[in-house]
Design an enzyme around this catalytic site. Structure first.
Site, PDB file in Angstrom:
ATOM      1  N   ALA A 191      19.174  -5.691  25.305  1.00 24.35           N
ATOM      2  CA  ALA A 191      18.533  -4.370  24.549  1.00 24.35           C
ATOM      3  C   ALA A 191      17.082  -4.225  24.803  1.00 24.35           C
ATOM      4  CB  ALA A 191      18.461  -4.857  22.968  1.00 24.35           C
ATOM      5  N   ARG A 192      16.659  -4.429  26.114  1.00 25.94           N
ATOM      6  CA  ARG A 192      15.385  -4.264  26.738  1.00 25.94           C
ATOM      7  C   ARG A 192      14.133  -5.138  26.058  1.00 25.94           C
ATOM      8  NH1 ARG A 192      18.742  -2.758  29.675  1.00 25.94           N
ATOM      9  NH2 ARG A 192      18.467  -0.953  31.103  1.00 25.94           N
ATOM     10  N   LEU A 193      14.480  -5.906  25.217  1.00 19.83           N
ATOM     11  CA  LEU A 193      13.546  -7.013  24.784  1.00 19.83           C
ATOM     12  C   LEU A 193      13.142  -8.015  25.625  1.00 19.83           C
ATOM     13  CD1 LEU A 193      15.005  -6.620  20.991  1.00 19.83           C
ATOM     14  CD2 LEU A 193      13.172  -5.523  21.949  1.00 19.83           C
TER      15      LEU A 193
END
Length: 214
Positions: A191-193
């Site tokens: 999640a692009r975290l």
């Protein structure tokens, strides 16, 4: 045909990075990641992008190979008349980037350069393959040239000139040590975290570590 680059995406799922995973020294942490990168079998694990800035403020990037690393810094070699060397002569600030995207990792280094001694440069130069030594003599790095044929003529001329005996170190060829003050380790996350940790050199010589938002 229009390229739909916005459609290219994937999740980063190979693993995370936590504060407890980090070595106290960024050099030790870098060595751990480099060893893992080498073992992964990806091509040119020591390839790095270096960014310099010229007198007008124009940034420029190119890929070179990291040739040595210790607690003093990151070492690479080049023609001292090249664009990057001339940039660094006017502005010693530099940034390095290791794009290990196959492992969903990257490392960014910010620092300043110091030129290596002639003895250090010679030690490395004589370890290079003979044709690489000749190439250093043949190429006037970063200068315009009309054709590859002319470049090969220059190479053959150097090959004939130094046909016998050892090839001397060119006086226009040298190396730089990047003395970092900041090193960031990036590990891709779902999640692009992403996980990002930044080491910053303190006045007394220790390194402070902080997590950055992705």
């Amino acid at each position: 045909m229009e390229l739909k680059l916005e459609d290219f995406r994937r999740e980063y799922t190979q693993g995370g990075l936590d504060f407890a995973d980090l070595a106290a020294s960024p050099f030790e942490q870098f060595n751990q990641w480099m060893e893992q990168t080498i073992k992964s079998g990806i091509p040119d694990p020591n390839a790095m992008t270096i960014a310099t800035v010229d007198a007008s403020g124009q940034p420029s990037q190119r890929i070179v190979l990291l040739k040595h690393l210790d607690e003093k810094g990151f070492v690479f070699y080049t023609n001292l008349n090249s664009r990057k060397a001339q940039d660094l002569k006017q502005n010693p600030k530099i940034s390095l980037h290791f794009p290990w995207y196959f492992l969903e990792r990257q490392v960014k280094v910010c620092g300043v350069v110091e030129q290596l001694s002639a003895a250090d440069v010679l030690k490395y130069f004589i370890s290079r393959p003979r044709e690489s030594q000749l190439g250093a003599w043949a190429s006037h790095q970063s200068r315009p040239i009309s054709s590859r044929a002319l470049l090969m003529q220059q190479f053959e001329a150097m090959k004939n000139k130094f046909a016998k005996g050892e090839i001397p170190l060119p006086d226009f060829w040298g190396g730089f040590r990047v003395k970092p003050h900041q090193i960031e380790f990036w590990q891709g996350g779902a999640a692009r975290l992403h996980d990002r940790f930044e080491y910053n050199l303190q006045a007394e010589g220790s390194w402070a570590i902080q997590r950055l938002e992705p």
